[in-house]
Scaffold this motif. Structure first.
Motif, short mmCIF file in Angstrom:
data_model
loop_
_atom_site.label_atom_id
_atom_site.label_comp_id
_atom_site.label_asym_id
_atom_site.label_seq_id
_atom_site.Cartn_x
_atom_site.Cartn_y
_atom_site.Cartn_z
N ASP A 156 -55.99 24.43 -15.06
CA ASP A 156 -54.33 24.87 -15.24
C ASP A 156 -54.03 25.46 -13.86
OD1 ASP A 156 -53.74 23.81 -17.59
OD2 ASP A 156 -54.27 25.76 -18.94
N GLU A 157 -54.98 26.18 -13.31
CA GLU A 157 -54.78 26.76 -12.00
C GLU A 157 -54.62 25.80 -10.93
OE1 GLU A 157 -56.30 30.49 -9.03
OE2 GLU A 157 -57.64 30.05 -11.07
N LEU A 158 -55.51 24.87 -10.75
CA LEU A 158 -55.62 23.72 -10.16
C LEU A 158 -54.11 22.88 -10.17
CD1 LEU A 158 -56.88 21.58 -8.01
CD2 LEU A 158 -57.99 20.35 -9.95
N LYS A 159 -53.68 22.54 -11.42
CA LYS A 159 -52.57 22.09 -11.54
C LYS A 159 -51.26 22.80 -10.80
CE LYS A 159 -51.67 20.15 -15.52
NZ LYS A 159 -51.82 20.04 -17.03
N GLU A 160 -51.30 24.12 -11.18
CA GLU A 160 -50.16 24.97 -10.59
C GLU A 160 -50.22 25.05 -9.03
OE1 GLU A 160 -49.53 29.70 -10.29
OE2 GLU A 160 -50.29 28.95 -11.91
N HIS A 161 -51.50 25.06 -8.39
CA HIS A 161 -51.65 24.76 -6.99
C HIS A 161 -51.16 23.42 -6.53
CE1 HIS A 161 -53.20 28.74 -5.24
NE2 HIS A 161 -53.62 28.55 -6.66
N ILE A 162 -51.56 22.48 -7.19
CA ILE A 162 -51.00 21.17 -6.79
C ILE A 162 -49.26 20.97 -6.86
CG2 ILE A 162 -50.88 18.56 -7.35
CD1 ILE A 162 -53.88 18.90 -8.45
N SER A 163 -48.93 21.70 -7.75
CA SER A 163 -47.41 21.84 -7.80
C SER A 163 -46.87 22.46 -6.57
CB SER A 163 -46.89 22.69 -8.94
OG SER A 163 -47.06 21.68 -10.22
N ARG A 164 -47.50 23.46 -5.98
CA ARG A 164 -47.19 24.29 -4.81
C ARG A 164 -47.35 23.37 -3.53
NH1 ARG A 164 -50.13 30.04 -6.00
NH2 ARG A 164 -49.14 30.52 -7.74
N ASP A 165 -48.42 22.58 -3.79
CA ASP A 165 -48.71 21.64 -2.57
C ASP A 165 -47.70 20.74 -2.47
OD1 ASP A 165 -51.22 22.85 -2.19
OD2 ASP A 165 -52.30 21.27 -3.28
N LEU A 166 -46.89 20.02 -3.31
CA LEU A 166 -45.89 19.23 -3.55
C LEU A 166 -44.66 20.03 -3.15
CD1 LEU A 166 -46.51 17.44 -6.79
CD2 LEU A 166 -46.72 16.32 -4.60
N ILE A 167 -44.33 21.20 -3.62
CA ILE A 167 -43.43 22.01 -2.88
C ILE A 167 -43.32 22.06 -1.46
CG2 ILE A 167 -42.15 24.15 -2.94
CD1 ILE A 167 -42.94 24.60 -5.80
N ALA A 168 -44.66 22.22 -0.94
CA ALA A 168 -44.78 22.43 0.57
C ALA A 168 -44.43 21.20 1.35
CB ALA A 168 -46.20 22.81 0.98
N LEU A 169 -44.62 20.09 0.66
CA LEU A 169 -44.03 18.77 1.29
C LEU A 169 -42.26 18.64 1.50
CD1 LEU A 169 -45.57 15.56 -0.51
CD2 LEU A 169 -45.86 16.36 1.68
N GLY A 170 -41.83 19.38 0.69
CA GLY A 170 -40.26 19.48 0.72
C GLY A 170 -39.82 20.11 1.95
N GLU A 171 -40.73 20.83 2.61
CA GLU A 171 -40.13 21.55 4.21
C GLU A 171 -39.90 20.14 4.92
OE1 GLU A 171 -43.23 23.95 5.64
OE2 GLU A 171 -43.26 25.00 3.56
N PRO A 172 -38.38 20.53 5.64
CA PRO A 172 -37.87 19.61 6.49
C PRO A 172 -38.83 19.32 7.59
CG PRO A 172 -36.13 21.23 5.87
CD PRO A 172 -37.50 21.76 5.29
N ALA A 173 -39.55 20.22 8.24
CA ALA A 173 -40.44 20.10 9.11
C ALA A 173 -41.41 19.05 9.12
CB ALA A 173 -41.20 21.42 9.77
N MET A 174 -41.81 19.02 7.89
CA MET A 174 -43.04 17.90 7.53
C MET A 174 -42.33 16.65 7.48
SD MET A 174 -44.11 15.62 5.08
CE MET A 174 -45.70 15.08 5.03
N VAL A 175 -41.16 16.46 6.86
CA VAL A 175 -40.50 15.28 6.64
C VAL A 175 -40.21 14.60 8.25
CG1 VAL A 175 -38.34 13.85 5.96
CG2 VAL A 175 -39.65 15.58 4.31
N HIS A 176 -39.75 15.61 9.05
CA HIS A 176 -39.22 15.03 10.38
C HIS A 176 -40.45 14.79 11.19
CE1 HIS A 176 -35.11 15.81 9.79
NE2 HIS A 176 -35.30 16.73 9.33
N SER A 177 -41.68 15.67 11.14
CA SER A 177 -42.68 15.33 12.06
C SER A 177 -43.54 14.09 11.53
CB SER A 177 -43.70 16.49 12.00
OG SER A 177 -44.07 16.75 10.68
N ALA A 178 -43.30 13.55 10.19
CA ALA A 178 -44.11 12.66 9.80
C ALA A 178 -43.22 11.18 9.93
CB ALA A 178 -44.00 12.59 8.22
N GLY A 179 -41.86 11.47 10.74
CA GLY A 179 -41.05 10.37 11.01
C GLY A 179 -40.50 9.56 9.94
N VAL A 180 -40.41 10.37 8.65
CA VAL A 180 -39.90 9.62 7.48
C VAL A 180 -38.39 9.88 7.27
CG1 VAL A 180 -40.04 9.73 5.08
CG2 VAL A 180 -42.16 9.81 6.19
#
Length: 160
Positions: free
Chosen positions: A102-126
């Protein structure tokens, strides 16, 4: 760094946790162990942000075999046998052993939230995650809701 590999069958643990992954077979060097924000593309898959774990999955496996597995939010197709290109954008966190699944799943959810940062999207060219361009926002909102509910449940002493 960009890694190219062929998707092979894993143990199905990601799917059982609610985060299916494409397990890559590759040759050559891999990036440092950890959880990464990546941009992934391949046949029939437009470039999109994803989360990649490079490591030994210490919470769910006793083996010390290095794996590279990619969770592509919102993707539900079959990638087995397909060659994927994974561009490593930035490290989100170190791989670590969690006290529970359950703690692992919680951190995976946080990792997905981190994907939502505009800097990630722009630097990935997406430009867009998919045709409606809003799936990433909805996935991040859902992941945040799940993380909050799990945290509140722990505070209130809820045992699933």
């Amino acid at each position: 760094m960009t890694l190219e590999g062929v998707v092979v069958r894993g143990e199905g643990l990601g799917a059982k946790l609610g985060f299916p992954t494409a397990n890559l077979s590759f040759s050559g060097l891999s990036p440092a162990r950890g959880v990464w924000a990546v941009a992934v593309d391949g046949p029939g898959l437009t470039t999109r942000p994803a989360v990649c774990n490079v490591g030994v999955r210490p919470t769910v496996s006793q083996r010390q075999r290095l794996t590279v597995e990619v969770h592509i939010p919102g993707f539900a197709g079959d990638l087995y046998g397909q060659k994927l290109s994974v561009r490593f954008v930035r490290k989100i966190r170190e791989e670590r052993r969690f006290a529970s699944v359950d703690e692992l799943k919680e951190h995976i959810s946080r990792d997905l939230i981190a994907l939502g940062e505009p800097a990630m999207v722009h630097s990935a060219g997406v430009e867009k995650l998919n045709h409606d361009g809003n799936l990433l926002g909805r996935l991040c909102a859902l992941a945040l809701i799940v993380a909050v509910v799990v945290a509140l449940g722990r505070i209130c002493g809820f045992k699933p």
